[in-house]
Design a protein around this motif. Structure first.
Motif, PDB file in Angstrom:
ATOM      1  N   LEU A   3      -0.306  -1.458  -1.406  1.00 35.21           N
ATOM      2  CA  LEU A   3      -1.371  -0.583  -1.902  1.00 35.21           C
ATOM      3  C   LEU A   3      -0.867   0.851  -2.078  1.00 35.21           C
ATOM      4  CD1 LEU A   3      -4.418  -1.818   0.209  1.00 35.21           C
ATOM      5  CD2 LEU A   3      -3.960  -2.271  -2.204  1.00 35.21           C
ATOM      6  N   SER A   4      -0.020   1.289  -1.167  1.00 36.72           N
ATOM      7  CA  SER A   4       0.545   2.637  -1.240  1.00 36.72           C
ATOM      8  C   SER A   4       1.416   2.809  -2.483  1.00 36.72           C
ATOM      9  CB  SER A   4       1.367   2.909   0.023  1.00 36.72           C
ATOM     10  OG  SER A   4       2.052   4.123  -0.077  1.00 36.72           O
ATOM     11  N   ILE A   5       2.292   1.838  -2.727  1.00 28.11           N
ATOM     12  CA  ILE A   5       3.167   1.895  -3.904  1.00 28.11           C
ATOM     13  C   ILE A   5       2.329   1.872  -5.183  1.00 28.11           C
ATOM     14  CG2 ILE A   5       4.940   0.665  -5.222  1.00 28.11           C
ATOM     15  CD1 ILE A   5       6.042  -0.316  -2.487  1.00 28.11           C
ATOM     16  N   CYS A   6       1.311   1.028  -5.201  1.00 31.46           N
ATOM     17  CA  CYS A   6       0.442   0.916  -6.374  1.00 31.46           C
ATOM     18  C   CYS A   6      -0.317   2.223  -6.616  1.00 31.46           C
ATOM     19  CB  CYS A   6      -0.524  -0.242  -6.164  1.00 31.46           C
ATOM     20  SG  CYS A   6      -1.213  -0.883  -7.682  1.00 31.46           S
ATOM     21  N   GLN A   7      -0.778   2.873  -5.559  1.00 36.64           N
ATOM     22  CA  GLN A   7      -1.473   4.150  -5.714  1.00 36.64           C
ATOM     23  C   GLN A   7      -0.528   5.222  -6.259  1.00 36.64           C
ATOM     24  OE1 GLN A   7      -2.882   6.180  -2.156  1.00 36.64           O
ATOM     25  NE2 GLN A   7      -4.676   6.931  -3.280  1.00 36.64           N
ATOM     26  N   ASN A   8       0.713   5.243  -5.781  1.00 38.03           N
ATOM     27  CA  ASN A   8       1.709   6.185  -6.306  1.00 38.03           C
ATOM     28  C   ASN A   8       1.934   5.949  -7.796  1.00 38.03           C
ATOM     29  OD1 ASN A   8       1.985   7.011  -3.648  1.00 38.03           O
ATOM     30  ND2 ASN A   8       3.974   6.039  -3.351  1.00 38.03           N
ATOM     31  N   TYR A   9       2.033   4.694  -8.181  1.00 39.07           N
ATOM     32  CA  TYR A   9       2.240   4.301  -9.573  1.00 39.07           C
ATOM     33  C   TYR A   9       1.088   4.809 -10.438  1.00 39.07           C
ATOM     34  CZ  TYR A   9       4.160   0.972 -13.070  1.00 39.07           C
ATOM     35  OH  TYR A   9       4.738   0.391 -14.170  1.00 39.07           O
ATOM     36  N   ARG A  10      -0.152   4.562  -9.971  1.00 37.85           N
ATOM     37  CA  ARG A  10      -1.341   5.006 -10.716  1.00 37.85           C
ATOM     38  C   ARG A  10      -1.415   6.529 -10.792  1.00 37.85           C
ATOM     39  NH1 ARG A  10      -3.805   1.237  -7.358  1.00 37.85           N
ATOM     40  NH2 ARG A  10      -4.889   2.902  -6.231  1.00 37.85           N
ATOM     41  N   GLU A  11      -0.995   7.202  -9.727  1.00 33.42           N
ATOM     42  CA  GLU A  11      -1.054   8.668  -9.713  1.00 33.42           C
ATOM     43  C   GLU A  11      -0.139   9.251 -10.785  1.00 33.42           C
ATOM     44  OE1 GLU A  11      -2.583  12.209  -8.710  1.00 33.42           O
ATOM     45  OE2 GLU A  11      -3.207  10.321  -7.795  1.00 33.42           O
ATOM     46  N   LEU A  12       1.072   8.725 -10.897  1.00 28.96           N
ATOM     47  CA  LEU A  12       1.992   9.226 -11.927  1.00 28.96           C
ATOM     48  C   LEU A  12       1.455   8.916 -13.324  1.00 28.96           C
ATOM     49  CD1 LEU A  12       5.478   8.486 -10.342  1.00 28.96           C
ATOM     50  CD2 LEU A  12       4.368  10.712 -10.659  1.00 28.96           C
ATOM     51  N   LYS A  13       0.852   7.738 -13.506  1.00 24.44           N
ATOM     52  CA  LYS A  13       0.244   7.412 -14.808  1.00 24.44           C
ATOM     53  C   LYS A  13      -0.880   8.388 -15.131  1.00 24.44           C
ATOM     54  CE  LYS A  13      -0.431   3.186 -16.325  1.00 24.44           C
ATOM     55  NZ  LYS A  13      -0.804   1.752 -16.392  1.00 24.44           N
TER      56      LYS A  13
END
Length: 139
Positions: free
Chosen positions: A96-106
């Motif tokens: 979930l943490s990695i996915c949130q980081n991914y979404r934040e950069l997008k």
């Protein structure tokens, strides 16, 4: 957008592509995020491979590595939080943490799959000449 995360930790359904990628291949998602945060100094492939090795041999190693980049992202964009929370989230909810980081950069305008060089090229392609100076240059 600075101050808080653009999406919540469990908002995976707001971007199913990154959620599925992170669930199936967290090393790819992590590598892409880390490459952009490092501004292309280290490739996505190297970051992903290192994450894979650390997470594969010692789960704690992968969590610590992910925690460091979560902290880096948060500090880079002035997102509220602290290092203790970053470590806790990365340890208990790694995917979930990695996915949130991914979404934040997008959310901040990056095309994560293009990597650092691809994003630099996309952002500089539209610049064709230097901006004009109104009234000319005077001393």
């Amino acid at each position: 957008m600075s101050g808080s995360w653009s999406t919540g930790l469990c908002d995976c359904f707001s971007d199913c592509d990154s959620c599925c990628l992170t669930y199936c291949c967290p090393c790819v998602s992590f590598g892409r995020v880390a490459e952009i945060l490092d501004k292309g100094e280290i490739s996505c492939c190297l970051h992903g491979s290192l994450f894979y090795l650390l997470a594969g041999f010692t789960v704690v190693g992968g969590c610590i590595y992910a925690c460091l980049y979560r902290e880096k992202l948060r500090e880079m964009y002035g997102i509220e939080g602290d290092n203790c929370t970053d470590c806790l989230v990365s340890s208990c909810c790694l995917h979930l943490s990695i996915c949130q980081n991914y979404r934040e950069l997008k959310a901040r305008g990056f095309d994560i799959s293009a990597g650092w060089e691809g994003n630099v090229e996309m952002h500089t392609r539209s610049v064709t000449s230097a901006p004009g100076v109104q009234g000319g240059m005077n001393r």
